[in-house]
Design a protein around this motif. Structure first.
Motif, PDB file in Angstrom:
ATOM      1  N   LEU A 207      39.836  28.403  43.257  1.00 15.65           N
ATOM      2  CA  LEU A 207      38.563  29.093  43.471  1.00 15.65           C
ATOM      3  C   LEU A 207      38.585  30.473  42.830  1.00 15.65           C
ATOM      4  N   ALA A 208      39.720  31.155  42.923  1.00 16.91           N
ATOM      5  CA  ALA A 208      39.833  32.465  42.285  1.00 16.91           C
ATOM      6  C   ALA A 208      39.693  32.341  40.773  1.00 16.91           C
ATOM      7  N   THR A 209      40.280  31.293  40.213  1.00 13.41           N
ATOM      8  CA  THR A 209      40.154  31.056  38.775  1.00 13.41           C
ATOM      9  C   THR A 209      38.698  30.819  38.389  1.00 13.41           C
ATOM     10  N   LEU A 210      37.991  30.050  39.210  1.00 12.27           N
ATOM     11  CA  LEU A 210      36.580  29.778  38.945  1.00 12.27           C
ATOM     12  C   LEU A 210      35.740  31.049  39.005  1.00 12.27           C
ATOM     13  N   VAL A 211      36.088  31.949  39.940  1.00 15.37           N
ATOM     14  CA  VAL A 211      35.353  33.206  40.045  1.00 15.37           C
ATOM     15  C   VAL A 211      35.531  34.025  38.772  1.00 15.37           C
ATOM     16  N   VAL A 212      36.778  34.116  38.304  1.00 12.41           N
ATOM     17  CA  VAL A 212      37.042  34.879  37.075  1.00 12.41           C
ATOM     18  C   VAL A 212      36.329  34.236  35.881  1.00 12.41           C
ATOM     19  N   ALA A 213      36.371  32.905  35.805  1.00 12.76           N
ATOM     20  CA  ALA A 213      35.710  32.209  34.695  1.00 12.76           C
ATOM     21  C   ALA A 213      34.193  32.406  34.741  1.00 12.76           C
ATOM     22  N   ARG A 214      33.662  32.461  35.966  1.00  9.06           N
ATOM     23  CA  ARG A 214      32.207  32.638  36.126  1.00  9.06           C
ATOM     24  C   ARG A 214      31.748  33.971  35.552  1.00  9.06           C
ATOM     25  N   PHE A 215      32.614  34.979  35.579  1.00  5.21           N
ATOM     26  CA  PHE A 215      32.249  36.307  35.092  1.00  5.21           C
ATOM     27  C   PHE A 215      32.949  36.617  33.760  1.00  5.21           C
ATOM     28  N   GLU A 216      33.139  35.600  32.935  1.00  7.98           N
ATOM     29  CA  GLU A 216      33.798  35.784  31.643  1.00  7.98           C
ATOM     30  C   GLU A 216      33.017  36.739  30.747  1.00  7.98           C
ATOM     31  N   HIS A 217      31.703  36.659  30.847  1.00  6.70           N
ATOM     32  CA  HIS A 217      30.890  37.533  30.006  1.00  6.70           C
ATOM     33  C   HIS A 217      31.086  39.001  30.386  1.00  6.70           C
ATOM     34  N   THR A 218      31.340  39.274  31.675  1.00  3.75           N
ATOM     35  CA  THR A 218      31.597  40.645  32.116  1.00  3.75           C
ATOM     36  C   THR A 218      32.905  41.157  31.532  1.00  3.75           C
ATOM     37  N   LEU A 219      33.928  40.301  31.515  1.00 12.34           N
ATOM     38  CA  LEU A 219      35.213  40.688  30.944  1.00 12.34           C
ATOM     39  C   LEU A 219      35.100  40.926  29.443  1.00 12.34           C
ATOM     40  N   ASN A 220      34.337  40.089  28.785  1.00 14.22           N
ATOM     41  CA  ASN A 220      34.165  40.250  27.343  1.00 14.22           C
ATOM     42  C   ASN A 220      33.415  41.535  27.004  1.00 14.22           C
ATOM     43  N   ALA A 221      32.493  41.923  27.875  1.00 15.59           N
ATOM     44  CA  ALA A 221      31.708  43.125  27.617  1.00 15.59           C
ATOM     45  C   ALA A 221      32.530  44.397  27.802  1.00 15.59           C
ATOM     46  N   ASN A 222      33.500  44.363  28.726  1.00 23.46           N
ATOM     47  CA  ASN A 222      34.329  45.550  28.987  1.00 23.46           C
ATOM     48  C   ASN A 222      35.708  45.078  29.430  1.00 23.46           C
ATOM     49  N   VAL A 223      36.663  45.105  28.510  1.00 17.97           N
ATOM     50  CA  VAL A 223      37.996  44.581  28.804  1.00 17.97           C
ATOM     51  C   VAL A 223      38.704  45.387  29.876  1.00 17.97           C
ATOM     52  N   ALA A 224      38.317  46.651  30.061  1.00 21.79           N
ATOM     53  CA  ALA A 224      38.956  47.497  31.068  1.00 21.79           C
ATOM     54  C   ALA A 224      38.732  46.963  32.476  1.00 21.79           C
ATOM     55  N   VAL A 225      37.704  46.136  32.651  1.00 23.57           N
ATOM     56  CA  VAL A 225      37.423  45.556  33.970  1.00 23.57           C
ATOM     57  C   VAL A 225      38.620  44.747  34.471  1.00 23.57           C
ATOM     58  N   ALA A 226      39.300  44.064  33.562  1.00 22.29           N
ATOM     59  CA  ALA A 226      40.415  43.196  33.951  1.00 22.29           C
ATOM     60  C   ALA A 226      41.622  43.987  34.452  1.00 22.29           C
ATOM     61  N   PHE A 227      41.726  45.267  34.070  1.00 16.68           N
ATOM     62  CA  PHE A 227      42.910  46.042  34.424  1.00 16.68           C
ATOM     63  C   PHE A 227      43.045  46.242  35.936  1.00 16.68           C
ATOM     64  N   PHE A 228      41.928  46.187  36.652  1.00 13.95           N
ATOM     65  CA  PHE A 228      41.948  46.530  38.072  1.00 13.95           C
ATOM     66  C   PHE A 228      42.007  45.314  38.993  1.00 13.95           C
ATOM     67  N   VAL A 229      42.011  44.126  38.404  1.00 16.21           N
ATOM     68  CA  VAL A 229      42.052  42.911  39.225  1.00 16.21           C
ATOM     69  C   VAL A 229      43.326  42.819  40.066  1.00 16.21           C
ATOM     70  N   PRO A 230      44.526  43.007  39.480  1.00 13.07           N
ATOM     71  CA  PRO A 230      45.745  42.901  40.312  1.00 13.07           C
ATOM     72  C   PRO A 230      45.780  43.910  41.455  1.00 13.07           C
ATOM     73  N   ALA A 231      45.377  45.154  41.165  1.00 17.36           N
ATOM     74  CA  ALA A 231      45.405  46.184  42.203  1.00 17.36           C
ATOM     75  C   ALA A 231      44.424  45.870  43.319  1.00 17.36           C
ATOM     76  N   LEU A 232      43.246  45.378  42.958  1.00 17.47           N
ATOM     77  CA  LEU A 232      42.231  45.061  43.963  1.00 17.47           C
ATOM     78  C   LEU A 232      42.695  43.913  44.857  1.00 17.47           C
ATOM     79  N   VAL A 233      43.260  42.884  44.243  1.00 24.45           N
ATOM     80  CA  VAL A 233      43.757  41.743  45.020  1.00 24.45           C
ATOM     81  C   VAL A 233      44.876  42.181  45.957  1.00 24.45           C
ATOM     82  N   TYR A 234      45.752  43.075  45.463  1.00 21.41           N
ATOM     83  CA  TYR A 234      46.841  43.549  46.312  1.00 21.41           C
ATOM     84  C   TYR A 234      46.308  44.338  47.509  1.00 21.41           C
TER      85      TYR A 234
END
Length: 333
Positions: free
Chosen positions: A185-212
């Protein structure tokens, strides 16, 4: 005289882990009218299994109070035990669960917990060495139950460490398989917002910290819930509101801490705001889930700690990612 059941009526009882199993019967005793000098003279030359306190009774042997040895030594020779004793005390019955003994010691700061029968007659006491052993066992049990390892046999630690390989797999694997499947389900959530990641790659940097952060807040809430639900029965509504407020304040504090560094490093005020809001939302949701999930297990008739850790982690990961990408999408795109 109040017993531990007065404060925690919902404690479970398990005869094989009862107060009787840890009780020492040879303890210092005195009557309320005895003087300090008489009691000290009576104690000399005798061996006790628990000598940290003198247990004061009436003439019929009913527990009236407790006098610490240090107070007895500092008393005047003619001072009566009735003046020295602490009249407000608690006691456990021999058939009560060992956790009741530990809770009594922690709540009142007792060095030894008296054990009485249903008529209030003093039978003995649980010494400090036994209290330390009980606390360690209960702590080990809570840790294993939080990990989704169900209870099997009398000795929790031995069941986890020395059980056959097949038994270990049977107890641990089901919850982890559920976690593996649900992690998609987490993978599906990330895939659902692929366009957001493509628009700003810096968004991905905070995923591990947020999950932790979400996982850490949720784990704290689960730990509190498991211990609290096992110790007393309280209405769920006030508990949820209290945990909602706690999670919100924690999320607000952590979000306030990260907003300026993110803004300064990435030179993006909206990204910093999105991260801060996501931390606030994830902290709030994780705290509520961490409390509500063990309660839900209990209402369904299961052990309130069984599998709470793995299931809680799944929900926190998915919801924290969903909150984060939703906020980022609304603010940045």
């Amino acid at each position: 005289m109040a017993t531990i059941e007065t404060f925690w009526p919902g404690l479970r009882r398990q005869p094989h882990e009862s107060a009787r199993a840890h009780m020492a019967s040879r303890v210092p005793r005195a009557e309320t009218g005895d003087s300090a000098a008489v009691v000290l003279d009576d104690l000399r030359g005798r061996h006790f299994d628990c000598a940290e306190a003198v247990f004061v009774t009436d003439r019929d042997g009913r527990l009236e109070g407790i006098v610490h040895i240090s107070d007895l030594l500092a008393a005047r020779p003619d001072q009566a035990m009735a003046e020295l004793m602490e009249p407000e005390h608690t006691a456990v019955h021999p058939d009560q669960d060992q956790e009741a003994v530990a809770l009594a010691a922690l709540r009142l700061g007792l060095v030894a917990v008296p054990v009485v029968d249903h008529a209030g007659l003093l039978l003995g006491a649980v010494p400090p060495q036994a209290l330390a052993l009980i606390l360690r066992r209960e702590h080990d049990e809570d840790l294993q139950r939080l990990a989704g390892i169900s209870r099997d046999g009398d000795d929790i630690a031995r069941g986890a460490l020395e059980a056959p390989l097949g038994d270990r797999l049977k107890r641990r694997l089901p919850w982890l398989v559920i976690g593996l499947l649900a992690s998609s389900l987490a993978t599906l959530v990330v895939a659902r917002f692929e366009h957001t990641l493509n628009a700003n790659v810096a968004v991905a940097f905070f995923v591990p910290a947020l999950v932790y952060i979400a996982g850490a807040i949720g784990t704290q809430a689960v730990s509190v819930a498991v211990r609290g639900l096992g110790a007393r029965r309280m209405a769920m509504g006030p508990l949820l509101l209290r945990e909602l407020a706690t999670g919100s304040l924690i999320g607000l504090a952590l979000g306030s801490i990260v907003v300026l560094p993110v803004w300064w490093i990435f030179d993006d005020g909206l990204l910093a705001l999105a991260v801060a809001l996501a931390v606030l939302g994830a902290g709030t949701v994780s705290a509520v889930i961490g409390l509500a999930l063990p309660w839900g297990f209990q209402r369904l008739g299961f052990d309130p700690a069984l599998g709470s850790g793995p299931i809680c982690t799944i929900l926190q990961d998915v919801l924290s990612l969903l909150i984060y990408f939703t906020v980022v999408t609304l603010l940045l795109l």
